[in-house]
Design a protein around this motif. Structure first.
Motif, PDB file in Angstrom:
ATOM      1  N   TRP A 158       0.819  -1.217   0.000  1.00  0.00           N
ATOM      2  CA  TRP A 158       0.000   0.000   0.000  1.00  0.00           C
ATOM      3  C   TRP A 158       0.849   1.263   0.000  1.00  0.00           C
ATOM      4  O   TRP A 158       0.403   2.317  -0.459  1.00  0.00           O
ATOM      5  CB  TRP A 158      -0.936  -0.017   1.206  1.00  0.00           C
ATOM      6  CG  TRP A 158      -1.772  -1.244   1.261  1.00  0.00           C
ATOM      7  CD1 TRP A 158      -1.561  -2.352   2.052  1.00  0.00           C
ATOM      8  CD2 TRP A 158      -2.929  -1.542   0.465  1.00  0.00           C
ATOM      9  NE1 TRP A 158      -2.517  -3.307   1.798  1.00  0.00           N
ATOM     10  CE2 TRP A 158      -3.378  -2.838   0.833  1.00  0.00           C
ATOM     11  CE3 TRP A 158      -3.634  -0.842  -0.508  1.00  0.00           C
ATOM     12  CZ2 TRP A 158      -4.486  -3.437   0.259  1.00  0.00           C
ATOM     13  CZ3 TRP A 158      -4.740  -1.432  -1.092  1.00  0.00           C
ATOM     14  CH2 TRP A 158      -5.158  -2.716  -0.708  1.00  0.00           C
ATOM     15  N   GLU A 159       2.080   1.151   0.504  1.00  0.00           N
ATOM     16  CA  GLU A 159       2.967   2.314   0.557  1.00  0.00           C
ATOM     17  C   GLU A 159       3.317   2.833  -0.831  1.00  0.00           C
ATOM     18  O   GLU A 159       3.771   3.967  -0.991  1.00  0.00           O
ATOM     19  CB  GLU A 159       4.242   1.953   1.308  1.00  0.00           C
ATOM     20  CG  GLU A 159       5.013   0.800   0.689  1.00  0.00           C
ATOM     21  CD  GLU A 159       5.985   0.144   1.660  1.00  0.00           C
ATOM     22  OE1 GLU A 159       6.155   0.679   2.772  1.00  0.00           O
ATOM     23  OE2 GLU A 159       6.559  -0.897   1.303  1.00  0.00           O
ATOM     24  N   TYR A 160       3.097   2.011  -1.860  1.00  0.00           N
ATOM     25  CA  TYR A 160       3.376   2.466  -3.218  1.00  0.00           C
ATOM     26  C   TYR A 160       2.348   3.478  -3.702  1.00  0.00           C
ATOM     27  O   TYR A 160       2.561   4.141  -4.711  1.00  0.00           O
ATOM     28  CB  TYR A 160       3.415   1.280  -4.178  1.00  0.00           C
ATOM     29  CG  TYR A 160       4.709   0.489  -4.112  1.00  0.00           C
ATOM     30  CD1 TYR A 160       5.916   1.139  -3.903  1.00  0.00           C
ATOM     31  CD2 TYR A 160       4.721  -0.890  -4.251  1.00  0.00           C
ATOM     32  CE1 TYR A 160       7.098   0.427  -3.835  1.00  0.00           C
ATOM     33  CE2 TYR A 160       5.899  -1.611  -4.189  1.00  0.00           C
ATOM     34  CZ  TYR A 160       7.097  -0.946  -3.986  1.00  0.00           C
ATOM     35  OH  TYR A 160       8.264  -1.637  -3.928  1.00  0.00           O
ATOM     36  N   TYR A 161       1.219   3.568  -3.006  1.00  0.00           N
ATOM     37  CA  TYR A 161       0.277   4.652  -3.275  1.00  0.00           C
ATOM     38  C   TYR A 161       0.659   5.791  -2.356  1.00  0.00           C
ATOM     39  O   TYR A 161       0.630   5.654  -1.137  1.00  0.00           O
ATOM     40  CB  TYR A 161      -1.167   4.216  -3.009  1.00  0.00           C
ATOM     41  CG  TYR A 161      -1.957   3.945  -4.254  1.00  0.00           C
ATOM     42  CD1 TYR A 161      -2.004   4.886  -5.273  1.00  0.00           C
ATOM     43  CD2 TYR A 161      -2.652   2.764  -4.425  1.00  0.00           C
ATOM     44  CE1 TYR A 161      -2.726   4.646  -6.424  1.00  0.00           C
ATOM     45  CE2 TYR A 161      -3.372   2.505  -5.579  1.00  0.00           C
ATOM     46  CZ  TYR A 161      -3.411   3.454  -6.578  1.00  0.00           C
ATOM     47  OH  TYR A 161      -4.120   3.219  -7.715  1.00  0.00           O
ATOM     48  N   GLN A 162       1.015   6.928  -2.914  1.00  0.00           N
ATOM     49  CA  GLN A 162       1.636   7.993  -2.135  1.00  0.00           C
ATOM     50  C   GLN A 162       0.653   8.811  -1.307  1.00  0.00           C
ATOM     51  O   GLN A 162       1.015   9.827  -0.740  1.00  0.00           O
ATOM     52  CB  GLN A 162       2.446   8.896  -3.063  1.00  0.00           C
ATOM     53  CG  GLN A 162       3.609   8.142  -3.697  1.00  0.00           C
ATOM     54  CD  GLN A 162       4.378   9.010  -4.668  1.00  0.00           C
ATOM     55  OE1 GLN A 162       3.925  10.065  -5.074  1.00  0.00           O
ATOM     56  NE2 GLN A 162       5.554   8.567  -5.041  1.00  0.00           N
ATOM     57  N   LEU A 163      -0.587   8.392  -1.240  1.00  0.00           N
ATOM     58  CA  LEU A 163      -1.544   9.099  -0.384  1.00  0.00           C
ATOM     59  C   LEU A 163      -1.358   8.701   1.076  1.00  0.00           C
ATOM     60  O   LEU A 163      -2.005   9.211   1.958  1.00  0.00           O
ATOM     61  CB  LEU A 163      -2.979   8.784  -0.834  1.00  0.00           C
ATOM     62  CG  LEU A 163      -4.075   9.700  -0.287  1.00  0.00           C
ATOM     63  CD1 LEU A 163      -3.860  11.121  -0.764  1.00  0.00           C
ATOM     64  CD2 LEU A 163      -5.454   9.218  -0.706  1.00  0.00           C
ATOM     65  N   GLY A 164      -0.401   7.807   1.336  1.00  0.00           N
ATOM     66  CA  GLY A 164      -0.222   7.265   2.672  1.00  0.00           C
ATOM     67  C   GLY A 164      -0.797   5.874   2.704  1.00  0.00           C
ATOM     68  O   GLY A 164      -1.939   5.658   2.309  1.00  0.00           O
ATOM     69  N   TRP A 165      -0.004   4.904   3.154  1.00  0.00           N
ATOM     70  CA  TRP A 165      -0.454   3.520   3.017  1.00  0.00           C
ATOM     71  C   TRP A 165      -1.720   3.254   3.817  1.00  0.00           C
ATOM     72  O   TRP A 165      -2.586   2.482   3.390  1.00  0.00           O
ATOM     73  CB  TRP A 165       0.666   2.554   3.396  1.00  0.00           C
ATOM     74  CG  TRP A 165       0.862   2.339   4.877  1.00  0.00           C
ATOM     75  CD1 TRP A 165       1.769   2.941   5.691  1.00  0.00           C
ATOM     76  CD2 TRP A 165       0.132   1.428   5.707  1.00  0.00           C
ATOM     77  NE1 TRP A 165       1.645   2.488   6.979  1.00  0.00           N
ATOM     78  CE2 TRP A 165       0.655   1.545   7.018  1.00  0.00           C
ATOM     79  CE3 TRP A 165      -0.893   0.527   5.483  1.00  0.00           C
ATOM     80  CZ2 TRP A 165       0.172   0.803   8.093  1.00  0.00           C
ATOM     81  CZ3 TRP A 165      -1.383  -0.223   6.551  1.00  0.00           C
ATOM     82  CH2 TRP A 165      -0.850  -0.080   7.833  1.00  0.00           C
ATOM     83  N   GLU A 166      -1.866   3.905   4.985  1.00  0.00           N
ATOM     84  CA  GLU A 166      -3.067   3.680   5.787  1.00  0.00           C
ATOM     85  C   GLU A 166      -4.313   4.145   5.042  1.00  0.00           C
ATOM     86  O   GLU A 166      -5.339   3.458   5.025  1.00  0.00           O
ATOM     87  CB  GLU A 166      -2.964   4.425   7.123  1.00  0.00           C
ATOM     88  CG  GLU A 166      -1.762   4.048   7.967  1.00  0.00           C
ATOM     89  CD  GLU A 166      -0.641   5.060   7.805  1.00  0.00           C
ATOM     90  OE1 GLU A 166      -0.537   5.643   6.701  1.00  0.00           O
ATOM     91  OE2 GLU A 166       0.145   5.238   8.757  1.00  0.00           O
ATOM     92  N   SER A 167      -4.214   5.319   4.412  1.00  0.00           N
ATOM     93  CA  SER A 167      -5.347   5.853   3.663  1.00  0.00           C
ATOM     94  C   SER A 167      -5.667   4.981   2.459  1.00  0.00           C
ATOM     95  O   SER A 167      -6.841   4.751   2.144  1.00  0.00           O
ATOM     96  CB  SER A 167      -5.049   7.282   3.209  1.00  0.00           C
ATOM     97  OG  SER A 167      -4.855   8.121   4.317  1.00  0.00           O
ATOM     98  N   ALA A 168      -4.623   4.516   1.772  1.00  0.00           N
ATOM     99  CA  ALA A 168      -4.834   3.655   0.599  1.00  0.00           C
ATOM    100  C   ALA A 168      -5.515   2.353   1.005  1.00  0.00           C
ATOM    101  O   ALA A 168      -6.471   1.900   0.358  1.00  0.00           O
ATOM    102  CB  ALA A 168      -3.502   3.369  -0.084  1.00  0.00           C
TER     103      ALA A 168
END
Length: 397
Positions: A366-376
């Motif tokens: 999920w960290e690959y989505y730069q919106l923040g892994w928790e948010s992704a």
């Protein structure tokens, strides 16, 4: 699902500032700009004063939005437990907080299952700074392979603390020297560990990370990898580290990466985590492919029939297999497939993966989505829970 990916991509641009990843230096100028700009235009260039007012208001609105978003993330972010509720990992975390090196050495020396060793040693790498007890371990136990393995693995994490997790361009010039010095220390300690215990594959697996960071080349990566597989043919951590070492971003190629992942998977028994290499390779291809994958194909990469089929095959050999029996409570595999099935539009399979994750998410991938892994993670899970599953998908599943 492609629309969702587009929304995420747009938000990701703004999210770099929201998270402060390499952009914290922008806050000072943003806050100061209005106080400089307004007096300057009022007294020196009165004609530009009206524009300066609008610009200042825009700056302050952006600052308020950034602060509000960060507070919002803190309040509702997904919570990760690095121990995943594992009693042994919790005990190790307690010993680390107490800086009880002798008990840590005693605990880790008793763990011989490689999956569990990798899982527990990951906590050692996360220790911030270089506590005195780590240095004392090798001084007091010079003939202990485990002591050197603990110290060497910590030195790896310590090196990356200096470098940071960003790409090479984001690393400060002075940080490179520190990074290389600490990795050289890790190399010496881990080599010593291999000399003291020739049967343990973990020091060799850790050396693959070191050789990648020190840019020692493919021949060295391969030498260390072969040392691991001579001792444990299906050592997942070593395979995963070697995959990283030969991927394009570290000087390898997409072709070499996929060939390695597919060949390794073909040799592995059903239920082995080695089958995760293929989906991980696809994630790397997707991330590194933004320059050479056509724009219209980026959001649909994982839903391409040949790609999606490989992902489904890997899931059937791992988390959806009756032979899947991980030795740790980590949910890395489940998170990989939840991520990929969500992006591919395979909602039913994504739901199944999310169900298996439960309350134990992890940051990868999920960290690959730069919106923040928790948010992704939270966004994807909620989207899948609300999505209507088509009759065609049920029949294909």
């Amino acid at each position: 699902m492609q629309q969702s990916s587009l929304i995420f991509r747009i938000l990701a641009v703004f999210s770099q500032l929201l998270q402060g990843k390499g952009h914290e230096q922008m806050f000072g100028p943003m806050v100061a700009a209005p106080f400089i700009l307004l007096p300057y235009t009022y007294f020196i260039h009165p004609k530009g004063f009206k524009v300066a007012v609008y610009a200042s208001i825009a700056c302050w609105i952006l600052i308020i939005l950034v602060i509000a978003w960060r507070v919002f993330r803190l309040v509702r972010s997904v919570v990760i437990d690095p121990t995943f509720g594992d009693p042994q990992a919790k005990h190790l975390a307690k010993l680390i907080s107490e800086q009880d090196g002798e008990e840590i050495l005693s605990l880790l020396s008793q763990i011989r299952n490689q999956e569990r060793r990798v899982f527990l040693f990951s906590q050692i790498r996360e220790i911030q700074g270089r506590p005195n007890w780590i240095e004392e371990l090798t001084k007091n136990h010079w003939d202990s392979a485990e002591a050197h393995l603990i110290s060497g693995n910590h030195a790896i994490g310590w090196a990356w603390q200096a470098r940071g997790a960003g790409d090479a361009e984001s690393v400060q010039k002075d940080s490179w020297a520190i990074f290389f010095d600490r990795l050289t220390l890790a190399e010496k300690l881990l080599i010593r560990a291999t000399e003291l215990d020739s049967s343990d594959p973990l020091p060799w697996a850790s050396l693959i990370i070191v050789s990648r960071g020190l840019e020692q080349g493919m021949a060295v990566h391969q030498e260390y990898f072969e040392e691991v597989t001579r001792r444990d043919p299906f050592h997942f951590d070593a395979h995963s580290m070697y995959l990283q070492a030969i991927c394009k971003k570290w000087g390898g190629s997409h072709e070499e990466m996929f060939e390695f992942a597919r060949n390794a998977s073909a040799k592995a028994p059903k239920g082995s985590p080695i089958h995760l290499l293929v989906p991980i390779a696809h994630i790397e291809r997707w991330m590194e492919g933004f320059e050479d994958i056509k724009p219209e194909m980026r959001d649909s990469y994982f839903s391409q029939p040949e790609v999606l089929q490989e992902i489904k095959d890997s899931a059937d050999k791992t988390i959806f297999s009756s032979e899947w029996d991980p030795q740790t409570p980590e949910t890395k595999a489940e998170n990989i497939f939840a991520f990929l099935f969500w992006l591919s539009g395979s909602t039913l399979k994504a739901k199944k993966a999310f169900d298996r994750i439960g309350t134990k998410p992890c940051s990868f991938p999920w960290e690959y989505y730069q919106l923040g892994w928790e948010s992704a993670f939270d966004y994807a899970r909620k989207e899948c829970s609300k999505a209507l599953i088509s009759k065609e998908e049920i029949e294909l599943t």
